[in-house]
Scaffold this motif. Structure first.
Motif, PDB file in Angstrom:
ATOM      1  N   PRO A 166      31.311  18.565 -48.000  1.00 37.76           N
ATOM      2  CA  PRO A 166      30.941  18.625 -49.424  1.00 37.76           C
ATOM      3  C   PRO A 166      30.181  19.890 -49.834  1.00 37.76           C
ATOM      4  O   PRO A 166      30.465  20.453 -50.903  1.00 37.76           O
ATOM      5  N   GLY A 167      29.263  20.382 -49.013  1.00 38.49           N
ATOM      6  CA  GLY A 167      28.507  21.585 -49.369  1.00 38.49           C
ATOM      7  C   GLY A 167      29.384  22.819 -49.458  1.00 38.49           C
ATOM      8  O   GLY A 167      29.231  23.640 -50.373  1.00 38.49           O
ATOM      9  N   LEU A 168      30.308  22.968 -48.531  1.00 48.50           N
ATOM     10  CA  LEU A 168      31.214  24.123 -48.559  1.00 48.50           C
ATOM     11  C   LEU A 168      32.227  24.005 -49.691  1.00 48.50           C
ATOM     12  O   LEU A 168      32.587  24.996 -50.325  1.00 48.50           O
ATOM     13  N   ARG A 169      32.680  22.793 -49.954  1.00 49.28           N
ATOM     14  CA  ARG A 169      33.598  22.577 -51.084  1.00 49.28           C
ATOM     15  C   ARG A 169      32.897  22.940 -52.384  1.00 49.28           C
ATOM     16  O   ARG A 169      33.480  23.553 -53.280  1.00 49.28           O
ATOM     17  N   ALA A 170      31.593  22.581 -52.494  1.00 48.31           N
ATOM     18  CA  ALA A 170      30.822  22.933 -53.695  1.00 48.31           C
ATOM     19  C   ALA A 170      30.684  24.447 -53.818  1.00 48.31           C
ATOM     20  O   ALA A 170      30.815  25.008 -54.907  1.00 48.31           O
ATOM     21  N   ALA A 171      30.426  25.125 -52.695  1.00 49.54           N
ATOM     22  CA  ALA A 171      30.286  26.581 -52.713  1.00 49.54           C
ATOM     23  C   ALA A 171      31.597  27.246 -53.134  1.00 49.54           C
ATOM     24  O   ALA A 171      31.604  28.187 -53.938  1.00 49.54           O
ATOM     25  N   ALA A 172      32.720  26.748 -52.630  1.00 51.90           N
ATOM     26  CA  ALA A 172      34.023  27.314 -52.994  1.00 51.90           C
ATOM     27  C   ALA A 172      34.334  27.044 -54.461  1.00 51.90           C
ATOM     28  O   ALA A 172      34.946  27.882 -55.135  1.00 51.90           O
ATOM     29  N   HIS A 173      33.912  25.901 -54.952  1.00 58.56           N
ATOM     30  CA  HIS A 173      34.163  25.568 -56.353  1.00 58.56           C
ATOM     31  C   HIS A 173      33.349  26.440 -57.310  1.00 58.56           C
ATOM     32  O   HIS A 173      33.814  26.765 -58.400  1.00 58.56           O
ATOM     33  N   SER A 174      32.160  26.840 -56.872  1.00 60.46           N
ATOM     34  CA  SER A 174      31.267  27.571 -57.784  1.00 60.46           C
ATOM     35  C   SER A 174      31.366  29.090 -57.653  1.00 60.46           C
ATOM     36  O   SER A 174      30.758  29.811 -58.427  1.00 60.46           O
ATOM     37  N   SER A 175      32.130  29.597 -56.690  1.00 61.70           N
ATOM     38  CA  SER A 175      32.219  31.039 -56.488  1.00 61.70           C
ATOM     39  C   SER A 175      33.661  31.451 -56.201  1.00 61.70           C
ATOM     40  O   SER A 175      34.284  30.940 -55.262  1.00 61.70           O
TER      41      SER A 175
END
Length: 196
Positions: free
Chosen positions: A80-89
């Motif tokens: 989830p943390g990496l998916r969030a990072a990919a979604h926001s950048s």
């Protein structure tokens, strides 16, 4: 045929990358388009050329090793943390998509080039299993794991995630299973053609 395969795979990549920005379902469509549709087409287009990864590095780009690379890549980028990072950048998303493409290309290249077809069949079967498992875990989760996504298609966050899991389960599982069955059919045909 190989040229058409290569061009088709390359043309599908931007469509997958665009879809990746559309909620969790879009992410899964883009992810599957990259690893399960574009990558095998590109690998087929490059097979037995001087830029075929498995032909260039046969000791490294082997089916079971590349199955593990794809497994690690796919599961890592769905934390989830990496998916969030990919979604926001856009930069992190570009890195994520490049990782998916490289992992998919290496796996498909290795199974198409494998001197022992059975290793390629096994690698695709195991990949089908881990893709199905991850899709089921995402789709059956009782709460949203990926709350950072904007929802699309009129779905709430949990429904978007569940539908994304189904997309991964169906497309990912089917692509690798079909690839394995095609390799198995080729292996069986070759055995029938051998002199008794």
């Amino acid at each position: 045929m190989k040229r058409t395969s290569l061009i088709s795979g390359l043309l599908l990549l931007p469509l997958g990358w665009i879809a990746s920005a559309m909620g969790m379902t879009g992410h899964m469509v883009g992810h599957m388009m990259t690893v399960a549709i574009a990558a095998p087409l590109i690998a087929h287009g490059l097979s037995n050329t001087r830029v075929d990864p498995a032909a260039c590095w046969p000791r490294i780009v082997s089916p079971m090793a590349m199955m593990l690379v794809e497994l690690a890549t796919v599961w890592f980028w769905h934390l989830p943390g990496l998916r969030a990072a990919a979604h926001s950048s856009w930069l992190v998303m570009a890195i994520e998509q490049a990782c998916f493409l490289v992992a998919g290309l290496l796996l498909w290249s290795s199974v198409l080039h494998a001197p022992q077809r059975i290793a390629g069949i096994g690698a695709l079967l195991l990949t089908s299993m881990h893709m199905t498992l991850l899709g089921a875990l995402i789709g059956l989760a009782p709460r949203p794991l990926y709350t950072h996504h904007d929802t699309n298609f009129g779905l709430d966050a949990l429904a978007d995630q569940q539908f994304g899991g189904v997309v991964m389960l169906v497309i990912g599982g089917a692509s690798y299973m079909i690839g394995g069955l095609v390799l198995l059919a080729g292996l069986l045909r070759a055995r029938e053609d051998e002199p008794a």
